[in-house]
Motif scaffolding. Structure first.
Motif, short mmCIF file in Angstrom:
data_model
loop_
_atom_site.label_atom_id
_atom_site.label_comp_id
_atom_site.label_asym_id
_atom_site.label_seq_id
_atom_site.Cartn_x
_atom_site.Cartn_y
_atom_site.Cartn_z
N UNK A 13 0.83 -1.20 0.00
CA UNK A 13 0.00 0.00 0.00
C UNK A 13 0.86 1.25 0.00
N UNK A 14 0.44 2.21 -0.79
CA UNK A 14 1.18 3.48 -0.85
C UNK A 14 0.49 4.45 0.09
N UNK A 15 1.19 4.95 1.07
CA UNK A 15 0.53 5.79 2.05
C UNK A 15 0.86 7.26 1.83
N UNK A 52 0.80 9.73 4.01
CA UNK A 52 1.33 10.46 5.16
C UNK A 52 2.39 9.59 5.82
N UNK A 53 3.23 10.21 6.63
CA UNK A 53 4.26 9.40 7.28
C UNK A 53 3.91 9.03 8.72
N UNK A 97 1.03 6.78 10.78
CA UNK A 97 -0.14 5.92 10.65
C UNK A 97 -0.66 5.50 12.03
#
Lengths: 318, 318
Positions: free
Chosen positions: A25-27, A29-30, A32
């Motif tokens: 998955x590409x998120x 924000x850094x 989570x």
């Protein structure tokens, strides 16, 4: 059977939760939020929900309570041999609908089958990942004396809906669980720039247990106005019949919000604009200090201590 | 009891997996892998592992198979009333040790208790998040004709260890499960800049089922050299006694690696330098096309089709 289950999940979720691989998955924000919950509710279906929708709402709401935008869920099933495929399909479809309405995607999963007599139809685990778009520390440690305590809606419905259904109790009106996803109103509060100090859903042990946990962790006292807490008359009636206190009965949508006094009005307005939290209200305030973590003030102005219940809570409610 | 469990988890994991909140985590990359598995293995303890260590290795390895660095795990427990606290403590301690050696942190969790007769001592779910430090697409779709197929070690041990223990079978030597975390060798392969095409652990259904899954998904054929596949003599003996094919028995550490021919030698060297994968070897190659997804060539040069087993696989093995 595994093949059948795989196809069912593929149809419901658009991906196979039985795949061996992890979801990549590409998120955006850094930061989570990551959470999990197992669901063992009995019966599997109750007014206002079922184990499937509950397993989605529970994890979505845990993420929301961290101020995270819920994005992805895993779904893992422990199925007892003999569970009718029709029942499984109803549950899985309910999960798919709940996930869609909560705007989360079920990205991977797992299925195990246990022999008859070693389960209870089905147990579900969901884990969730969400992203944080803010730098607030939404935590009991951020609660301050003077903070206003808001409640998102009426209490006691989920526990009483499950209990009534389990014990086949008949009331004039069927009590519906409050099980619902509440990320949308929480994200709106954050989008408005409100400095939320603490959020928590009033699940196991109900409103008063939740307030006690926060007060202990924050090392502060809360004064709660009894008459301000909304309770549906049929929930009140059912609780009286069964000798239960609705303030200690589990909810699956109701949550508390702690904000500075100057922000309470705007927070309430935003909450009231959402259907899930349309009944939101101010129920109390954080005290400078106090004789007990949680004090309840009744209409006569008398205050009593509302402790954590030490006895058995309602089992298998979620 | 919930209080007791909470304290036990706090002691073992350094954090309370029974906390209501999600764990908030700062991630160093913008691409994550996310996975989950439930564990229902019977018996709870077997030579070479237990349900606790297995629940850590299983999820850590699922992340590793995506080429991710495993970072965080959730742990969720469904406990049957009557499970001795001493047993729970042994399992939880084993999880803590396994997590430490696999360099992952258990960040949050959940506990549910079900009545006697509605579980089987304990079921565990773990979900995991890892980060990807590369842009490879490690997937059956990346497998190419001519690729070399490597196997990380001998096969059949996990399934036979659990079966022997469950059925109280006695062999001259105790068969130990191969349950182990394999992220370290995988991360080393990636660090060396190897272009890994596909990785997969040979769990449910064993080596041949795994190869069939990859071949079907890649739409290619694999030729496997029977004599190249390492099997411990006691595993071979136990399989013969029980009429099982070791190539179809579940593993919990063994995995296959697909790389281009020119990279196979370096990949093998790196694998051999790790204790978990010291027995790594080349077992076959991807064919241009073929009559069946997986062909096994014996020492006489005869080839036979190795299909997916349609019958019942060993139940409750993980």
């Amino acid at each position: 059977m595994h093949q059948l289950i795989r196809e069912m999940f593929h149809k419901a979720f658009g991906s196979s939760p039985d795949a061996h691989d992890s979801a990549v998955l590409k998120i955006p924000q850094n930061k989570i939020a990551f959470t999990t919950d197992s669901f063992v509710v009995r019966p599997l279906f109750f007014p206002g929900g079922d184990i499937g929708s509950l397993s989605i709402h529970g994890t979505v709401n845990d993420l929301a309570m961290s101020g995270a935008e819920p994005l992805w869920l895993t779904a893992s099933f422990i199925i007892e041999e003999g569970l009718p495929m029709e029942t499984l399909w109803k549950i899985v479809s309910s999960m798919a609908r709940a996930a869609e309405s909560a705007k989360v995607k079920i990205v991977t999963g797992d299925t195990k089958v246990v022999e008859r007599g070693h389960g209870d139809g089905i147990y579900i685990n969901t884990a969730g990942v969400g992203v944080l778009h803010h730098d607030l520390h939404i935590h009991p440690h951020s609660v301050r004396a003077g903070d206003i305590i808001l409640l998102s809606g009426d209490v006691g419905r989920h526990g009483m809906a499950v209990m009534s259904s389990r014990e086949s109790l008949e009331f004039e009106t069927t009590i519906q669980s409050d099980s619902a996803p509440v990320a949308a109103p929480v994200l709106d509060l954050l989008k408005a720039g409100l400095n939320l100090h603490c959020l928590r859903d009033c699940t196991r042990g109900g409103l008063i247990t939740t307030l006690n946990e926060i007060a202990s962790s924050a090392n502060l006292s809360f004064e709660i106005h009894e008459s301000a807490i909304p309770i549906q008359p049929e929930v009140q009636g059912a609780c009286e019949m069964l000798g239960l206190d609705p303030f200690y009965v589990a909810n699956e949508g109701a949550f508390v919000i702690f904000v500075a006094e100057k922000e309470a009005k705007l927070a309430l307005e935003i909450l009231k604009s959402h259907i899930q939290t349309a009944q939101a209200c101010q129920i109390g305030q954080v005290l400078e200090d106090g004789v007990a973590p949680v004090l309840i003030k009744n209409t006569l102005g008398t205050r009593r201590i509302a402790p954590v219940l030490s006895g058995e809570q309602l089992p298998r409610i979620c």
